[in-house]
Structures are given as structure tokens and as C-alpha cells.
Design a protein around this motif. Structure first.
Motif, PDB file in Angstrom:
ATOM      1  N   SER A   1       0.835  -1.205   0.000  1.00 18.72           N
ATOM      2  CA  SER A   1       0.000   0.000   0.000  1.00 18.72           C
ATOM      3  C   SER A   1       0.868   1.252   0.000  1.00 18.72           C
TER       4      SER A   1
ATOM      5  N   THR B   1      -9.590   9.633   1.677  1.00 17.98           N
ATOM      6  CA  THR B   1      -9.073   8.977   2.874  1.00 17.98           C
ATOM      7  C   THR B   1     -10.191   8.658   3.845  1.00 17.98           C
ATOM      8  N   ARG B   2     -11.093   9.613   4.075  1.00 18.17           N
ATOM      9  CA  ARG B   2     -12.170   9.418   5.054  1.00 18.17           C
ATOM     10  C   ARG B   2     -13.176   8.371   4.589  1.00 18.17           C
TER      11      ARG B   2
ATOM     12  N   SER C   1     -12.560   5.858   2.621  1.00 13.00           N
ATOM     13  CA  SER C   1     -11.885   4.562   2.750  1.00 13.00           C
ATOM     14  C   SER C   1     -11.914   4.073   4.191  1.00 13.00           C
ATOM     15  N   THR C   2     -11.716   4.976   5.148  1.00  8.94           N
ATOM     16  CA  THR C   2     -11.775   4.608   6.561  1.00  8.94           C
ATOM     17  C   THR C   2     -13.166   4.102   6.919  1.00  8.94           C
TER      18      THR C   2
ATOM     19  N   ILE D   1      -8.275  -1.540  -0.131  1.00 13.57           N
ATOM     20  CA  ILE D   1      -8.674  -0.337   0.589  1.00 13.57           C
ATOM     21  C   ILE D   1      -7.467   0.381   1.176  1.00 13.57           C
ATOM     22  N   SER D   2      -6.444  -0.372   1.586  1.00 13.98           N
ATOM     23  CA  SER D   2      -5.227   0.239   2.123  1.00 13.98           C
ATOM     24  C   SER D   2      -4.469   0.993   1.034  1.00 13.98           C
TER      25      SER D   2
ATOM     26  N   THR E   1      -5.842   2.383  -1.594  1.00 15.66           N
ATOM     27  CA  THR E   1      -6.636   3.587  -1.864  1.00 15.66           C
ATOM     28  C   THR E   1      -6.371   4.669  -0.826  1.00 15.66           C
ATOM     29  N   ARG E   2      -6.368   4.299   0.445  1.00 19.84           N
ATOM     30  CA  ARG E   2      -6.107   5.269   1.513  1.00 19.84           C
ATOM     31  C   ARG E   2      -4.701   5.851   1.394  1.00 19.84           C
ATOM     32  N   SER E   3      -3.748   4.997   1.075  1.00 21.84           N
ATOM     33  CA  SER E   3      -2.356   5.446   0.977  1.00 21.84           C
ATOM     34  C   SER E   3      -2.178   6.442  -0.160  1.00 21.84           C
TER      35      SER E   3
ATOM     36  N   PHE F   1      -3.842   9.802   0.859  1.00 27.51           N
ATOM     37  CA  PHE F   1      -3.070  10.515   1.873  1.00 27.51           C
ATOM     38  C   PHE F   1      -1.821  11.142   1.267  1.00 27.51           C
TER      39      PHE F   1
ATOM     40  N   ALA G   1     -14.094   8.613  10.474  1.00 27.02           N
ATOM     41  CA  ALA G   1     -14.393   9.073   9.115  1.00 27.02           C
ATOM     42  C   ALA G   1     -15.274  10.324   9.124  1.00 27.02           C
TER      43      ALA G   1
END
Length: 445
Positions: free
Chosen positions: A288, A319-320, A322-323, A338-339, A341-343, A346, A417
Motif C-alpha cells: 500500500s 481517505t475518510r 476509505s476509513t 482499501i489500504s 486507496t487510503r495510501s 493521503f 471518518a
């Protein structure tokens, strides 16, 4: 020495601090992976090598202790970050960075000597103080050392280097752990401490490198309490800048709460509901992080060309969201998607967000502002035990939503989130990015 020569020397800070960020974060990435397992061992819940257990259903029992460790770090960092940032405006950036990295080096050996979660608690609290000396001031030093129209690019480079550590650190830590078990025959708890030796080496190397940085603030600039450039800016624009800073401060505190709720329990969630294999956790961070880092430097560079605000907004929202989705995850493949995507989100947002803070204030005040943002963020993150308590209380409960059964700990992720989405809305409405001419005046360079 002419201005061009001086500028080239100052640009060296951006490269040295990027390497230092990489080295230190790599060490903590290696070692940090082991902290949940150390807590399980100290609590008597880990009596075999974790990879032999499949999943550890009792992992939720350490949620509170894990969040208290985060809170101890965040509280001391929150208390000292603004103070050290302001002090660096007066005394200079370099002395505090060097001292902070020396403390980091000493603490890395203290980790190896720890034998209870109270030991870890004390170490984390002191580490928060040293962190307040180093990272907010390092970011301010980079912003002081480069031209205003290149801040996003160089902050992107700095964050790319630290995120590279997040990619490789946990994986290296996992394999150092495995190596110690397979080739050295280490058993619990000695094998869990093996990655902390990597941390000790990396911290010492970073401390030595810090001596090669160059102080960007002259003694005259440090004594200048009211920068002349601010007198050239219309009052209405100064008022808008003041409002933008206040919203960023609010955003820092609220985002700290959001991160504090999720960060300490994320690995516990993975261990409890997906997999307890340390190597799998290491690869999760590596893959990620590798995906996210591809966006970091380009996003910072692009923010120098098209502006910062829209980039910050898009990264925050993704980010939110995805959380919010995380509690639905049950397989490693889903978790990986999902990790990633968040990475990416961010890493798109972070360089532009920090460069925007630098755009709003001259260098004589930048240490104070960066320190204040960090203090407020860490003060919010210090509420992490609330998230740990909620997680622990709900870890055996279920929610039924539209016929879908979910673990009740989903509430922890959803609170995080929603807080993040709220602060993003405030940012959209109230924060205004300065025009290029104003940035140039504020830069005082």
C-alpha cells in the motif's frame, strides 16, 4: 558568499532532512510492527510465535493499552511541539533537530531493555518530546530553505522519503523477526526485540547526519519580531489568512482525534478479523505504501503549478471514505485494495497541505505555526484511549445494518471518518489559498 551560493547551500537541507526522515522512519517502521505482539506477550496472551496461531481473537484485549501508548506519545508531543517550534524561531532550527535525534538514539536502546507495557509507556512519552524537537521543525527548515514556488515539490520529496520507509520498514522488520527465529533460534520475547536493533542503528546514523544541515535563519531574521513583508499586504487579505490559519488549527485538532481513534487499533482489527501473520502485516504496509508513494512527489509538484487547496480536499475525502469502508473488510485482498486507496489519497494530500501552511506565514513565524499545527494534531490524537476503550467494549458485539452483520467496532472507524469529513467541509468553506503575488511577499525570500 553571494545569494545564489547561499541558496544552493540551503537547498542541501531539503535533501539531508529527507534522508534523515527516511532513515528514522525506516527504523521505527521495523520496530513498530512488533509493539502489538510485545503487548500481547507482556499481558500473557502470546505464548507461541504469532504466525503459528492463525488469528488471535483475544487481540482486542490490548486495544486500551495500545491506545494509551499512542496517547502518551501524542500528549508530550502536543505539549512541546508549539514550544519547540517557537523556540526554533528564536534560537534556530538546527540545534533542536540535533538534540532531538540524539534523544531518539538513546530511546532506541531503551526499547530493547523494556520488559513491561509500563516501560513502553515511559519510552513513548519521552519519544513524544524528542519528536516535537525534530519533525515540525524539520518541515519548517525545508520550507525556509527553498523558494516559495517549489515548496510543494520539495515537501513532496521529503514525504516521499519518509513514506518509502513505511513501505520497506514493516516488511524489513517482519523479516528481521523471521531471520532471528529461523537462523538464530530466538524465542519469545527475544525474537520480538530483534527489529529494535535496526532502529538503534538507524537513529544513530540520522543523528550523525543532522550535523551536516545548515541553519536557514540568520541572527537578524530571528530577532525580527514583525516581518516587514506583512506591512505590504492589504488588511483584508491578512484577515483572510488569519481565518485560514484558525481553520487549519481546528482541522489539525479534529484530524488528530480522527487518526487517534483508528491508528492504534488498525493492526488489532487486522489481527482479530483478517490475519495475525507478521509477514502479512509487513507486506500490507509495503504494497500500500509503494502505491501511495507514486502519488506523493507528483502531487507536491503539481500543487506548485495549479494550487494546493483542491488537492488537499480530494485527498482528505478519499481517505475518510476509505476509513468508513474498513469494517466491511474480511479478506487480505480486500484489505490490500482499501489500504492502497487510503495510501494514495493521503500521499496526494500531505505535501500540498504542508506547503499551504508555509504559504500563509513568513519564515520568522513558520516554526511557531508548524509547531502549533502539530501540537493541536497531537492533542487530538492523545484522545486515542477513548477509541481503544470503545473498541475493547464493542469487540465482542455485533451490529445488524440492512441485514448485514458487522462487528460493533465499526463504530470506531465511522466516528473517525465522520470527523474527517466535517473538517474537510470547514476547509472547503473557510480556507482560501493566497494568490501567487501574496505568496511571494509572505515568503520573505
Amino acid at each position: 558568499m553571494n545569494d545564489n551560493q547561499n541558496t544552493r547551500i540551503l537547498y542541501r537541507n531539503a535533501y539531508i532532512l529527507s534522508i534523515i526522515g527516511f532513515i528514522v522512519t525506516l527504523g521505527f517502521g521495523c520496530a513498530g510492527l512488533m509493539i502489538p505482539y510485545l503487548l500481547l506477550y507482556f499481558n500473557g496472551q502470546l505464548t507461541e510465535l504469532p504466525e503459528e496461531l492463525g488469528r488471535i481473537e483475544a487481540a482486542g484485549e490490548i486495544a486500551f493499552e495500545t491506545s494509551v501508548l499512542v496517547s502518551a506519545f501524542m500528549l508530550t508531543r502536543a505539549f512541546f511541539a508549539r514550544y519547540f517550534g517557537k523556540l526554533s524561531d528564536k534560537l534556530g532550527r538546527k540545534p533542536l533537530i540535533v538534540l532531538g535525534l540524539l534523544i531518539y538514539t538513546l530511546l532506541s536502546y531503551a526499547y530493547i531493555m523494556s520488559r513491561s507495557w509500563i516501560d513502553l509507556l515511559i519510552i513513548r512519552a519521552i519519544q513524544g518530546i524528542s519528536s516535537a524537537m525534530v519533525w515540525p521543525i524539520a518541515e519548517a527548515m525545508i520550507m525556509d530553505s527553498v523558494k516559495w514556488h517549489e515548496r510543494g515539490k520539495y515537501m513532496g520529496m521529503y514525504m516521499t522519503s519518509t513514506n518509502l520507509s513505511f513501505i520497506f520498514g514493516p516488511a524489513i522488520g517482519a523479516y528481521v523477526y523471521k531471520f532471528s527465529v529461523i537462523y538464530f533460534g530466538l524465542q519469545l520475547p527475544d525474537c520480538l526485540f530483534a527489529p529494535f536493533y535496526v532502529l538503534a542503528i538507524m537513529s544513530l546514523l540520522a543523528f550523525l547526519m543532522s550535523f551536516f544541515t545548515v541553519e536557514p535563519l540568520t541572527s537578524k531574521e530571528r530577532k525580527l519580531r514583525s516581518p516587514i513583508t506583512l506591512q505590504k499586504i492589504p488588511r483584508e487579505i491578512l484577515q483572510q489568512i488569519s481565518l485560514s490559519l484558525k481553520i487549519i488549527y481546528i482541522m489539525g485538532f479534529a484530524n488528530g482525534i480522527a487518526v487517534g481513534f483508528v491508528f492504534p487499533v488498525f493492526n488489532i482489527f487486522v489481527i482479530q478479523y483478517v490475519t495475525s501473520d507478521p509477514v502479512a502485516l509487513g507486506w500490507l504496509s509495503t504494497i500500500s505504501g509503494a502505491a501511495g508513494i507514486l502519488a506523493n512527489y507528483p502531487a507536491g509538484y503539481i500543487s506548485d503549478r495549479i494550487g494546493r487547496k483542491n488537492i488537499v480536499i480530494s485527498g482528505q475525502l478519499i481517505t475518510r471514505i476509505s476509513t468508513f469502508i474498513l469494517p466491511f473488510i474480511r479478506t487480505f485482498r480486500e484489505l490490500l485494495i482499501i489500504s492502497i486507496t487510503r495510501s494514495i489519497a493521503f500521499n496526494i494530500m500531505s505535501p500540498a497541505y504542508r506547503a499551504l501552511q508555509a504559504d500563509l506565514v513568513p519564515k520568522q513565524l513558520r516554526g511557531k505555526v508548524f509547531g502549533t499545527v502539530q501540537s493541536l494534531f497531537n492533542a487530538g490524537s492523545a484522545l486515542a484511549p477513548l477509541g481503544g476503550l470503545v473498541y475493547k467494549h464493542l469487540s465482542d458485539s455485533q451490529l445488524i445494518i440492512f441485514g448485514i452483520s458487522l462487528p460493533a467496532i465499526a463504530i470506531v472507524f465511522w466516528i473517525s471518518a465522520l470527523i474527517g469529513i466535517f473538517t474537510t467541509i470547514l476547509f472547503i468553506i473557510f480556507v482560501k489559498e493566497p494568490e501567487k503575488e501574496i505568496k511571494q511577499k509572505i515568503s520573505y525570500s
